[in-house]
Design a protein around this motif. Structure first.
Motif, PDB file in Angstrom:
ATOM      1  N   LEU A   1       0.818  -1.096   0.220  1.00 33.05           N
ATOM      2  CA  LEU A   1      -0.123   0.208   0.784  1.00 33.05           C
ATOM      3  C   LEU A   1       1.055   1.228   0.002  1.00 33.05           C
ATOM      4  O   LEU A   1       1.681   1.356   0.439  1.00 33.05           O
ATOM      5  CB  LEU A   1      -0.694   0.085   1.289  1.00 33.05           C
ATOM      6  CG  LEU A   1      -1.974  -0.990   1.587  1.00 33.05           C
ATOM      7  CD1 LEU A   1      -1.963  -1.255   2.919  1.00 33.05           C
ATOM      8  CD2 LEU A   1      -3.483  -0.545   0.515  1.00 33.05           C
ATOM      9  N   VAL A   2       0.826   2.160  -0.951  1.00 32.92           N
ATOM     10  CA  VAL A   2       1.954   3.500  -0.931  1.00 32.92           C
ATOM     11  C   VAL A   2       0.389   4.798  -0.728  1.00 32.92           C
ATOM     12  O   VAL A   2      -1.006   4.904  -1.244  1.00 32.92           O
ATOM     13  CB  VAL A   2       2.170   3.804  -1.790  1.00 32.92           C
ATOM     14  CG1 VAL A   2       2.697   4.837  -2.370  1.00 32.92           C
ATOM     15  CG2 VAL A   2       2.781   2.436  -2.700  1.00 32.92           C
ATOM     16  N   PHE A   3       1.074   5.419   0.479  1.00 29.43           N
ATOM     17  CA  PHE A   3       0.408   6.410   1.381  1.00 29.43           C
ATOM     18  C   PHE A   3       0.759   7.853   1.176  1.00 29.43           C
ATOM     19  O   PHE A   3       2.580   7.315   1.002  1.00 29.43           O
ATOM     20  CB  PHE A   3      -0.774   5.743   2.220  1.00 29.43           C
ATOM     21  CG  PHE A   3      -1.342   5.257   2.140  1.00 29.43           C
ATOM     22  CD1 PHE A   3      -2.497   5.726   1.786  1.00 29.43           C
ATOM     23  CD2 PHE A   3      -1.239   3.943   2.978  1.00 29.43           C
ATOM     24  CE1 PHE A   3      -3.766   4.250   1.569  1.00 29.43           C
ATOM     25  CE2 PHE A   3      -2.585   3.021   2.571  1.00 29.43           C
ATOM     26  CZ  PHE A   3      -3.732   3.596   2.051  1.00 29.43           C
ATOM     27  N   TYR A   4       0.540   8.697   1.127  1.00 26.27           N
ATOM     28  CA  TYR A   4       1.270   9.973   1.461  1.00 26.27           C
ATOM     29  C   TYR A   4       0.928  10.465   2.709  1.00 26.27           C
ATOM     30  O   TYR A   4      -0.657  10.527   3.533  1.00 26.27           O
ATOM     31  CB  TYR A   4       1.396  11.539   0.415  1.00 26.27           C
ATOM     32  CG  TYR A   4       1.462  11.120  -0.966  1.00 26.27           C
ATOM     33  CD1 TYR A   4       2.781  10.943  -1.433  1.00 26.27           C
ATOM     34  CD2 TYR A   4       1.380  10.017  -1.408  1.00 26.27           C
ATOM     35  CE1 TYR A   4       3.146  11.286  -2.195  1.00 26.27           C
ATOM     36  CE2 TYR A   4       1.668   9.969  -3.391  1.00 26.27           C
ATOM     37  CZ  TYR A   4       2.809   9.546  -3.338  1.00 26.27           C
ATOM     38  OH  TYR A   4       3.303   9.503  -4.379  1.00 26.27           O
ATOM     39  N   PHE A   5       1.473  11.681   3.795  1.00 26.86           N
ATOM     40  CA  PHE A   5       1.014  11.979   4.499  1.00 26.86           C
ATOM     41  C   PHE A   5       1.300  13.674   5.234  1.00 26.86           C
ATOM     42  O   PHE A   5       2.739  13.598   4.670  1.00 26.86           O
ATOM     43  CB  PHE A   5       0.680  11.463   5.982  1.00 26.86           C
ATOM     44  CG  PHE A   5       1.966  10.836   6.865  1.00 26.86           C
ATOM     45  CD1 PHE A   5       2.683   9.804   6.514  1.00 26.86           C
ATOM     46  CD2 PHE A   5       2.463  11.901   8.092  1.00 26.86           C
ATOM     47  CE1 PHE A   5       4.174   9.691   7.714  1.00 26.86           C
ATOM     48  CE2 PHE A   5       2.819  10.907   9.060  1.00 26.86           C
ATOM     49  CZ  PHE A   5       3.790  10.477   9.068  1.00 26.86           C
ATOM     50  N   HIS A   6       0.645  14.140   5.395  1.00 32.13           N
ATOM     51  CA  HIS A   6       1.011  15.825   5.168  1.00 32.13           C
ATOM     52  C   HIS A   6       1.190  16.034   6.884  1.00 32.13           C
ATOM     53  O   HIS A   6       0.337  16.132   7.819  1.00 32.13           O
ATOM     54  CB  HIS A   6       0.097  16.821   5.087  1.00 32.13           C
ATOM     55  CG  HIS A   6      -0.152  16.328   3.509  1.00 32.13           C
ATOM     56  ND1 HIS A   6       0.140  16.567   2.638  1.00 32.13           N
ATOM     57  CD2 HIS A   6      -0.753  14.558   3.124  1.00 32.13           C
ATOM     58  CE1 HIS A   6      -0.048  15.416   1.190  1.00 32.13           C
ATOM     59  NE2 HIS A   6      -1.523  14.639   1.787  1.00 32.13           N
ATOM     60  N   ASP A   7       2.525  16.742   7.820  1.00 32.23           N
ATOM     61  CA  ASP A   7       2.633  17.283   8.775  1.00 32.23           C
ATOM     62  C   ASP A   7       2.884  18.875   8.522  1.00 32.23           C
ATOM     63  O   ASP A   7       3.998  19.456   8.360  1.00 32.23           O
ATOM     64  CB  ASP A   7       4.302  16.138   9.043  1.00 32.23           C
ATOM     65  CG  ASP A   7       3.889  17.142  10.368  1.00 32.23           C
ATOM     66  OD1 ASP A   7       3.335  15.955  11.704  1.00 32.23           O
ATOM     67  OD2 ASP A   7       5.369  17.573  11.392  1.00 32.23           O
ATOM     68  N   ILE A   8       1.811  20.084   9.322  1.00 30.59           N
ATOM     69  CA  ILE A   8       2.113  20.844  10.014  1.00 30.59           C
ATOM     70  C   ILE A   8       2.097  20.438  10.652  1.00 30.59           C
ATOM     71  O   ILE A   8       1.100  21.038  11.748  1.00 30.59           O
ATOM     72  CB  ILE A   8       0.525  22.175   8.656  1.00 30.59           C
ATOM     73  CG1 ILE A   8       0.499  21.928   7.296  1.00 30.59           C
ATOM     74  CG2 ILE A   8       0.492  23.508   8.819  1.00 30.59           C
ATOM     75  CD1 ILE A   8      -0.931  21.685   7.244  1.00 30.59           C
ATOM     76  N   ILE A   9       3.241  22.320  11.234  1.00 27.10           N
ATOM     77  CA  ILE A   9       3.537  22.173  12.486  1.00 27.10           C
ATOM     78  C   ILE A   9       3.263  23.816  13.487  1.00 27.10           C
ATOM     79  O   ILE A   9       4.288  24.714  12.503  1.00 27.10           O
ATOM     80  CB  ILE A   9       5.161  21.020  12.795  1.00 27.10           C
ATOM     81  CG1 ILE A   9       5.428  21.556  13.809  1.00 27.10           C
ATOM     82  CG2 ILE A   9       6.199  22.572  12.551  1.00 27.10           C
ATOM     83  CD1 ILE A   9       6.954  20.946  15.298  1.00 27.10           C
TER      84      ILE A   9
END
Lengths: 186, 186, 186
Positions: free
Chosen positions: A36-44
């Motif tokens: 499975l391939v995913f992206y995740f997005h981190d806004i600090i």
């Protein structure tokens, strides 16, 4: 003749059982049973973006604070996150789940982190969670962490996840590509 | 006669396959498929040793701070570390890897910790990582944590690691002996 | 005739070995090889209850502090705990072990946490530890985390644990029911 035919049948059954019941377990070339391939997005959180921040510094070394990542490659900053997971690399795509957990920057000389987190899914596509832990030497193009367990659709999963930094914007936003390769599927 | 010889060959093949393909999996006496012993060295930041500190307090309870380990057996202190791993118990030996992650002191009455960390190797000897988690009741002579996964040379590893405090100097330095016993090797 | 009898014996042996040596491993209906139910009790430090608190906030976001759980559903609060484990839901029952580790509240919109912790036993009944990690979307009636390893009596354990909030009193006390289902027992 009959005996020979029986032996042959038995032998074939034996070979078949070896090759099918435990497909990749001990073979030298390991093939994932699920990928499975995913992206995740981190806004600090930086003191000004509380509206759209998905992560916040909650632990910092003596020389740090909670709104600016510490110097010395952020050594000692501990971040809690609840980041959207998407199928492509677009922050504004519809999230298919959430990446939740912690990371810590753990080296003074270069950027390196340690991660403990979960992917949490509750959609028609996937229900359940995948749990991860491992070191993230994030200056390397790719790096592997462990899939240490799973629940729901990912019951008892084990494997590795290859992380790749897909974008890195200043000290506020990063996006990780996560290529999950499960080698134990129940 | 030919049939009997065939049967015998088949029977031997069968026994062989049982004993070699799944060596220790379900046997009562478990023998590690891999065993490795390392030491790692933790020098905690105390406000004066930033040059050689390898760890820092980044979380502390209301009654604590970031440069002195808290009273009540350091309960609540959360430490981030990037510690050198050596083959012997000499801090000045050439490191063969880094131990990276977190520990927290989690009991008021006695010294006890919880650990989540990785051994990261990138040498000719070993490439890859071993991931650990577990309780560390550090007043016990030895205590076991879990090997929850691995990558690279330690792909899909599982097992236990027996920790032993090899040295403890004031509140600044400790050295752990880590006896890694893997029971799942791929 | 003799050959046929040999073949038959061999065939039975073969079937037997297949069915008994790897009992539930690949079957579709998974049955735990071990099941255990416990309760654990978390009393968080609020500045006034140091006598009986079993947990403390040690990390908090910029807008939080160490004696009051932060607003926005406690997002960013990191708690260290050493909680008594009991066999029933009575806080005053004799503890059979300790639950030790960390949890973080990791979402602004609703209560959700991420857990990394161990159950530590040292009684005549159980000796050893069970290690857990996973997401805890605590507004759900039940939620599953992973059993990622074990030591002692729980050597090499894997499985899942179903958490249920059994009581929740203000912002100081909660009690979790933990239904541990192991699917790998050594």
């Amino acid at each position: 003749m009959e005996a020979k035919r029986l032996i042959l049948a038995l032998f074939l059954l034996f070979l078949l059982s070896k090759s099918s019941a435990f497909p990749s377990r001990k073979s030298r070339v390991h093939k994932p049973c699920k990928r499975l391939v995913f992206y995740f997005h981190d806004i600090i959180y930086n003191g000004k973006n509380s509206g759209n921040a998905t992560a916040a510094i909650v632990g910092a070394p003596a020389w740090g604070n909670k709104t600016i990542l510490a110097n010395q490659n952020h050594f000692g900053d501990l971040v809690v996150f609840d980041d959207p997971i998407t199928l492509d690399n677009n922050l504004h795509s519809a999230p298919v789940g959430r990446a939740q957990g912690i990371y810590v920057y753990d080296k003074k000389e270069i950027f390196t982190a340690w991660l403990g987190f979960s992917f949490v899914f509750n959609s028609t596509e996937h229900k359940g969670s995948i749990n991860f832990a491992g070191a993230d030497p994030l200056m390397n193009k790719t790096r592997d962490v462990s899939v240490i367990g799973g629940t729901g659709d990912f019951f008892m999963a084990r494997g590795i996840a290859t992380l790749m930094t897909d974008a890195f914007e200043g000290e506020v936003y990063f996006r990780l590509r996560v290529d999950i390769q499960l080698y134990e599927c129940w």
